[in-house]
Enzyme design. Structure first.
Site, PDB file in Angstrom:
ATOM      1  CG  HIS A 129      43.210  77.385  11.555  1.00  0.00           C
ATOM      2  ND1 HIS A 129      43.379  78.731  11.737  1.00  0.00           N
ATOM      3  CD2 HIS A 129      43.471  77.150  10.237  1.00  0.00           C
ATOM      4  CE1 HIS A 129      43.720  79.303  10.590  1.00  0.00           C
ATOM      5  NE2 HIS A 129      43.784  78.363   9.667  1.00  0.00           N
ATOM      6  CD  GLU A 170      39.531  76.450  12.215  1.00  0.00           C
ATOM      7  OE1 GLU A 170      39.870  76.045  13.354  1.00  0.00           O
ATOM      8  OE2 GLU A 170      39.501  77.644  11.892  1.00  0.00           O
ATOM      9  CG  HIS A 223      45.658  80.708  13.034  1.00  0.00           C
ATOM     10  ND1 HIS A 223      44.414  80.979  13.525  1.00  0.00           N
ATOM     11  CD2 HIS A 223      45.939  81.721  12.180  1.00  0.00           C
ATOM     12  CE1 HIS A 223      43.968  82.116  13.001  1.00  0.00           C
ATOM     13  NE2 HIS A 223      44.885  82.585  12.187  1.00  0.00           N
ATOM     14  CG  ASP A 278      44.327  78.601  16.259  1.00  0.00           C
ATOM     15  OD1 ASP A 278      44.718  79.776  16.310  1.00  0.00           O
ATOM     16  OD2 ASP A 278      43.737  78.137  15.274  1.00  0.00           O
TER      17      ASP A 278
END
Length: 180
Positions: free
Chosen positions: A35, A117, A156, A166
């Site tokens: 992500h 992330e 993602h 993303d």
């Protein structure tokens, strides 16, 4: 950096346990989802990502936050622009990162995935430090969870097409895979 995994937590990483997690259903951990996030959008290096994942984002700190401060979301880890690794949820537990999602016909990706992330935007590029740390984290996870193979590392945008974009076109998948 040599990473070790102990009871679902990576070391060395800064640990900030999120309340936005729960028990996984029975089954294997077999997917890694990449992500990106920046808070406020396009701004880096501030503590607002921690605040969001820890459920303490101040709605008044930035106009954008008024619409997101009540979200109950988390990721397992965040890799900041400088390569700092932050972990919010132990890997054996379910982080709330994917939302409505499907991979190879299987829905509810949070049930069987790990979410990482990268501090960034889905229209920008990522730093060499982020690629290096992401590859180290991914390799460590692939050893710990053999069902995660290079083919089962995805973005993602691939598990939530039309809803998420993303990590975006600035993420160099070939560069990342060469580091694995």
């Amino acid at each position: 950096m040599a990473l070790t995994l102990n009871h679902g937590w990576l070391s060395p990483a800064r640990h900030c346990e999120s309340p936005h997690q729960d028990e996984r259903p029975e089954g294997e951990i077999s997917l890694l989802v990449v992500h990106c996030i920046s808070l406020p959008p396009g701004k880096f290096g501030e503590g607002f990502i921690d605040d969001l994942f820890l459920g303490r984002l101040n709605a008044n700190a930035h106009p954008y936050f008024a619409g997101i401060h009540r979200l109950r979301v988390s990721a397992h880890c965040l890799i900041r622009r400088d390569g700092e690794l932050v972990q919010y949820v132990p890997f054996h537990r379910r982080a709330w990162h994917a939302g409505v999602s499907c991979f190879e016909g299987r829905e509810r990706c949070n049930d069987f995935s790990i979410g990482i992330e990268l501090e960034g935007t889905d229209t920008g590029n990522y730093t060499p430090e982020q690629y290096r740390v992401l590859a180290e984290v991914s390799s460590t996870l692939m050893r710990a969870y053999p069902a995660i193979t290079p083919e089962r590392i995805t973005g993602h945008s691939d598990i939530a097409p039309g809803r998420k974009t993303d990590p975006g076109p600035g993420f160099d998948w070939a560069r990342f895979r060469a580091l694995l």
